[in-house]
Design an enzyme around this catalytic site. Structure first.
Site, PDB file in Angstrom:
ATOM      1  N   ARG A 106       0.809  -1.237   0.000  1.00 49.27           N
ATOM      2  CA  ARG A 106       0.000   0.000   0.000  1.00 49.27           C
ATOM      3  C   ARG A 106       0.837   1.279   0.000  1.00 49.27           C
ATOM      4  NH1 ARG A 106      -2.622  -3.365   3.431  1.00 49.27           N
ATOM      5  NH2 ARG A 106      -4.448  -4.284   2.477  1.00 49.27           N
ATOM      6  N   LYS A 128       2.742  11.843 -11.656  1.00 45.60           N
ATOM      7  CA  LYS A 128       2.002  10.824 -12.412  1.00 45.60           C
ATOM      8  C   LYS A 128       2.880   9.594 -12.590  1.00 45.60           C
ATOM      9  CE  LYS A 128      -1.038  13.653 -15.271  1.00 45.60           C
ATOM     10  NZ  LYS A 128      -1.373  13.991 -16.674  1.00 45.60           N
ATOM     11  N   GLU A 170      10.389  19.214 -24.930  1.00 42.49           N
ATOM     12  CA  GLU A 170       9.533  19.540 -23.782  1.00 42.49           C
ATOM     13  C   GLU A 170       9.983  20.853 -23.126  1.00 42.49           C
ATOM     14  OE1 GLU A 170       6.752  17.939 -23.095  1.00 42.49           O
ATOM     15  OE2 GLU A 170       6.972  15.900 -23.872  1.00 42.49           O
ATOM     16  N   LYS A 212       7.083  23.367 -14.867  1.00 41.32           N
ATOM     17  CA  LYS A 212       6.120  22.269 -14.685  1.00 41.32           C
ATOM     18  C   LYS A 212       5.656  22.188 -13.231  1.00 41.32           C
ATOM     19  CE  LYS A 212       4.783  17.563 -15.511  1.00 41.32           C
ATOM     20  NZ  LYS A 212       5.057  16.229 -16.039  1.00 41.32           N
ATOM     21  N   GLU A 222      -5.227  18.002 -13.135  1.00 37.28           N
ATOM     22  CA  GLU A 222      -5.581  18.362 -14.496  1.00 37.28           C
ATOM     23  C   GLU A 222      -7.021  18.855 -14.631  1.00 37.28           C
ATOM     24  OE1 GLU A 222      -4.639  16.155 -18.654  1.00 37.28           O
ATOM     25  OE2 GLU A 222      -3.112  16.177 -17.118  1.00 37.28           O
ATOM     26  N   ARG A 226      -3.299  22.568 -15.721  1.00 40.09           N
ATOM     27  CA  ARG A 226      -2.305  21.537 -16.060  1.00 40.09           C
ATOM     28  C   ARG A 226      -2.411  21.141 -17.537  1.00 40.09           C
ATOM     29  NH1 ARG A 226       0.039  16.496 -12.433  1.00 40.09           N
ATOM     30  NH2 ARG A 226       1.423  15.723 -14.040  1.00 40.09           N
ATOM     31  N   ASN A 230       0.008  20.244 -22.252  1.00 33.65           N
ATOM     32  CA  ASN A 230      -0.207  19.397 -23.427  1.00 33.65           C
ATOM     33  C   ASN A 230      -0.054  20.139 -24.749  1.00 33.65           C
ATOM     34  OD1 ASN A 230      -0.667  16.898 -22.150  1.00 33.65           O
ATOM     35  ND2 ASN A 230      -2.685  17.592 -21.537  1.00 33.65           N
ATOM     36  N   HIS A 233       0.662  18.190 -27.896  1.00 29.33           N
ATOM     37  CA  HIS A 233       0.445  16.777 -27.596  1.00 29.33           C
ATOM     38  C   HIS A 233      -0.786  16.184 -28.272  1.00 29.33           C
ATOM     39  CE1 HIS A 233       3.692  17.367 -24.810  1.00 29.33           C
ATOM     40  NE2 HIS A 233       3.619  16.139 -24.356  1.00 29.33           N
ATOM     41  N   HIS A 237       0.448  13.063 -29.964  1.00 24.85           N
ATOM     42  CA  HIS A 237      -0.027  11.704 -29.646  1.00 24.85           C
ATOM     43  C   HIS A 237      -0.598  11.031 -30.886  1.00 24.85           C
ATOM     44  CE1 HIS A 237      -0.508  12.794 -25.112  1.00 24.85           C
ATOM     45  NE2 HIS A 237       0.671  12.238 -25.348  1.00 24.85           N
ATOM     46  N   HIS A 250       8.802  10.325 -28.374  1.00 26.78           N
ATOM     47  CA  HIS A 250       7.706  11.177 -27.909  1.00 26.78           C
ATOM     48  C   HIS A 250       7.997  12.664 -28.160  1.00 26.78           C
ATOM     49  CE1 HIS A 250       4.516  12.773 -25.434  1.00 26.78           C
ATOM     50  NE2 HIS A 250       5.409  13.439 -24.712  1.00 26.78           N
TER      51      HIS A 250
HETATM   52  N1  LIG Z   1       4.783  10.637 -15.639  1.00 25.10           N
HETATM   53  C1  LIG Z   1       4.752  11.655 -16.467  1.00 25.10           C
HETATM   54  O1  LIG Z   1       4.288  12.745 -16.151  1.00 25.10           O
HETATM   55  C2  LIG Z   1       5.345  11.474 -17.844  1.00 25.10           C
HETATM   56  C3  LIG Z   1       5.563  12.588 -18.658  1.00 25.10           C
HETATM   57  C4  LIG Z   1       6.151  12.400 -19.896  1.00 25.10           C
HETATM   58  C5  LIG Z   1       6.512  11.126 -20.302  1.00 25.10           C
HETATM   59  N2  LIG Z   1       6.285  10.060 -19.500  1.00 25.10           N
HETATM   60  C6  LIG Z   1       6.662   8.695 -19.896  1.00 25.10           C
HETATM   61  O2  LIG Z   1       8.070   8.648 -20.035  1.00 25.10           O
HETATM   62  C7  LIG Z   1       8.410   7.602 -20.933  1.00 25.10           C
HETATM   63  C8  LIG Z   1       9.498   8.078 -21.866  1.00 25.10           C
HETATM   64  O3  LIG Z   1      10.626   8.436 -21.117  1.00 25.10           O
HETATM   65  P1  LIG Z   1      12.060   8.648 -21.784  1.00 25.10           P
HETATM   66  O4  LIG Z   1      11.932   9.511 -22.953  1.00 25.10           O
HETATM   67  O5  LIG Z   1      12.973   9.022 -20.692  1.00 25.10           O
HETATM   68  O6  LIG Z   1      12.389   7.223 -22.403  1.00 25.10           O
HETATM   69  P2  LIG Z   1      13.079   5.907 -21.804  1.00 25.10           P
HETATM   70  O7  LIG Z   1      12.813   5.737 -20.380  1.00 25.10           O
HETATM   71  O8  LIG Z   1      12.686   4.806 -22.734  1.00 25.10           O
HETATM   72  O9  LIG Z   1      14.626   6.200 -22.023  1.00 25.10           O
HETATM   73  C9  LIG Z   1      15.100   6.375 -23.334  1.00 25.10           C
HETATM   74  C10 LIG Z   1      16.305   5.472 -23.648  1.00 25.10           C
HETATM   75  O10 LIG Z   1      17.477   6.043 -23.099  1.00 25.10           O
HETATM   76  C11 LIG Z   1      18.220   5.088 -22.346  1.00 25.10           C
HETATM   77  N3  LIG Z   1      18.888   5.867 -21.305  1.00 25.10           N
HETATM   78  C12 LIG Z   1      18.337   6.436 -20.221  1.00 25.10           C
HETATM   79  N4  LIG Z   1      19.231   7.184 -19.575  1.00 25.10           N
HETATM   80  C13 LIG Z   1      20.395   7.086 -20.246  1.00 25.10           C
HETATM   81  C14 LIG Z   1      21.675   7.639 -20.063  1.00 25.10           C
HETATM   82  N5  LIG Z   1      21.936   8.505 -19.072  1.00 25.10           N
HETATM   83  N6  LIG Z   1      22.651   7.321 -20.946  1.00 25.10           N
HETATM   84  C15 LIG Z   1      22.383   6.480 -21.985  1.00 25.10           C
HETATM   85  N7  LIG Z   1      21.172   5.934 -22.213  1.00 25.10           N
HETATM   86  C16 LIG Z   1      20.193   6.233 -21.351  1.00 25.10           C
HETATM   87  C17 LIG Z   1      17.167   4.124 -21.870  1.00 25.10           C
HETATM   88  O11 LIG Z   1      17.726   2.869 -21.570  1.00 25.10           O
HETATM   89  C18 LIG Z   1      16.227   4.072 -23.064  1.00 25.10           C
HETATM   90  O12 LIG Z   1      16.688   3.171 -24.024  1.00 25.10           O
HETATM   91  C19 LIG Z   1       7.140   7.194 -21.635  1.00 25.10           C
HETATM   92  O13 LIG Z   1       6.717   5.942 -21.148  1.00 25.10           O
HETATM   93  C20 LIG Z   1       6.152   8.278 -21.230  1.00 25.10           C
HETATM   94  O14 LIG Z   1       4.817   7.804 -21.152  1.00 25.10           O
HETATM   95  C21 LIG Z   1       5.707  10.213 -18.281  1.00 25.10           C
HETATM   96 ZN   LIG Z   2       5.196  15.097 -23.434  1.00 28.75          ZN
END
Ligand SMILES: NC(=O)c1ccc[n+]([C@@H]2O[C@H](COP(=O)([O-])OP(=O)(O)OC[C@H]3O[C@@H](n4cnc5c(N)ncnc54)[C@H](O)[C@@H]3O)[C@@H](O)[C@H]2O)c1
Ligand SMILES: [Zn+2]
Length: 352
Positions: A106, A128, A170, A212, A222, A226, A230, A233, A237, A250
């Site tokens: 929990r 999130k 971003e 942010k 949101e 918030r 987007n 986006h 998306h 992304h």
């Molecule tokens: N929670 C939120 O508010 C929120 C907001 C935006 C995006 N997201 C989520 O985030 C995710 C995308 O995140 P991301 O873009 O970080 O992608 P990711 O987590 O897939 O990382 C991208 C790639 O970089 C590699 N990597 C990470 N750090 C590294 C480093 N320091 N050196 C070398 N390689 C490295 C990882 O292994 C991966 O292959 C999506 O699932 C998306 O839905 C969440």
């Molecule tokens: Zn985004």
């Protein structure tokens, strides 16, 4: 939230300052490539090595199946209510780690140590967390704020260029919707930022996080404000969906989505032609964005499933001048079509 250089190698005392004495069991959720690059550095400051939990890289592992497996690994390794989880990786590790920490017994405390630019400026801020379902992205999760976020600029040194640039979209977005001085800084320091000058990156990261965090503080769930996060986006998306989440990162999709939104804003007069040109140039300064070969109709159809279209209303975030944005709910099919057409023409011509 702390941003700076060399945080990972001094993590243990930093965490101690936040949570008090370190618990008996500390778990690090990461993925093998990140651990291979930076694991030794993270372990350095811990007297007793944390238990490492591995999530294979890739969106396809951001699933309930991974959560199920990881929860059981934590039990087997003796995790209890007092255990601490460190999410050490990109946005995927952060989202999965935050959700894992939300539901294990929990809820146990967790710390974010984001290692991609996107995770530092976006996904680790705002609370999130969650995973995907086969039916759609991020459909399961919870709001769960970490006890602290440590954004270490040095770990960005190994990030592939393409990931860096995608994350910077971003930050461009952050500037456009809320921070005119960030827009100016990013215009004037393209080379510094892209060659990862630590001071320049820190400035961009801190400003993006501040933006942010400020918006989320005012509107965590949101209800209204918030939603301005987007910008780009709705179409972004749609592009991700229309390309099967395979060809675009992304941030790249959001870059093209911002181009469409900027066009719409110019047509509506919420930004001037001069502002439009300046902001579209800014997007391309941090490119090039990948070319797109898509039909307008396919992109428009894909916007239908966007979470921001409540009851079929086409909601759209539009910039108002530089540094402000608003939400409009009456975007017509013709306006959307014109914006998507413009964007696809740009996305075809640049690399033709
Ligand atoms: N929670 C939120 O508010 C929120 C907001 C935006 C995006 N997201 C989520 O985030 C995710 C995308 O995140 P991301 O873009 O970080 O992608 P990711 O987590 O897939 O990382 C991208 C790639 O970089 C590699 N990597 C990470 N750090 C590294 C480093 N320091 N050196 C070398 N390689 C490295 C990882 O292994 C991966 O292959 C999506 O699932 C998306 O839905 C969440
Ligand atoms: Zn985004």
């Amino acid at each position: 939230m702390i941003a700076g250089s060399g945080l990972v190698e001094t993590l243990a005392p930093r965490i101690e300052r936040v949570v008090g004495k370190l618990p008996r069991r500390i778990f690090v959720l990461t993925s093998a490539p990140i651990w291979a690059l930076w694991g030794h550095c993270l372990q350095q400051s811990f007297a007793e090595a944390p238990v490492v939990l591995l999530l294979p890289p890739g969106e396809k592992y951001k699933t309930m199946a991974s959560i199920d497996r990881l929860l059981r690994e934590v039990v087997m390794a003796g995790g209890d209510r007092g255990s601490l989880l460190i999410a050490f990786g990109g946005g995927i590790v952060g989202d999965v780690g935050g959700f894992l920490a939300a539901i294990y017994m929990r809820g146990i405390p967790y710390i974010q140590v984001p290692t991609t630019l996107l995770a530092q400026v976006d996904s680790s801020v705002g609370g999130k967390t969650g995973v995907n379902l086969p039916e759609g992205k991020n459909l399961v999760g919870s709001f769960n704020h970490p006890r602290a976020v440590f954004a270490d600029i040095r770990v960005l040194g190994t990030l592939p260029d393409r990931e860096l640039k995608a994350g910077l979209m971003e930050s461009v977005k952050a500037g456009i919707i809320r921070d005119r001085s960030l827009v100016r800084f990013m215009e004037q320091h393209v080379d510094d930022v892209l060659r990862r000058d630590e001071k320049a990156l820190e400035k961009v990261i801190v400003a993006s996080i501040r933006m942010k965090a400020g918006v989320v503080n005012l509107d965590e769930r949101e209800g209204g404000l918030r939603m301005i996060l987007n910008l780009g986006h709705t179409v972004g998306h749609a592009l991700e969906q229309a390309t099967g989440y395979k060809t675009l990162l992304h941030g790249e999709a959001v870059g093209w989505g911002m181009v469409a939104a900027l066009h719409l804003a110019r047509q509506r007069g919420t930004i001037s032609t001069h502002q439009f040109e300046r902001l579209e140039s800014l997007v391309h300064l941090y490119g090039p964005l990948p070319p797109l070969k898509l039909r307008t109709a396919k992109v428009i159809a894909a916007t239908g499933g966007d979470k921001k279209n409540i009851g079929g209303v086409r909601r759209f975030v539009l910039p108002i001048g530089i540094g402000d944005a608003g939400i409009v709910e009456d975007v017509t099919a013709a306006e959307l079509e014109a914006a998507v057409n413009y964007m696809l023409a740009r996305a075809g011509e640049k690399h033709a």
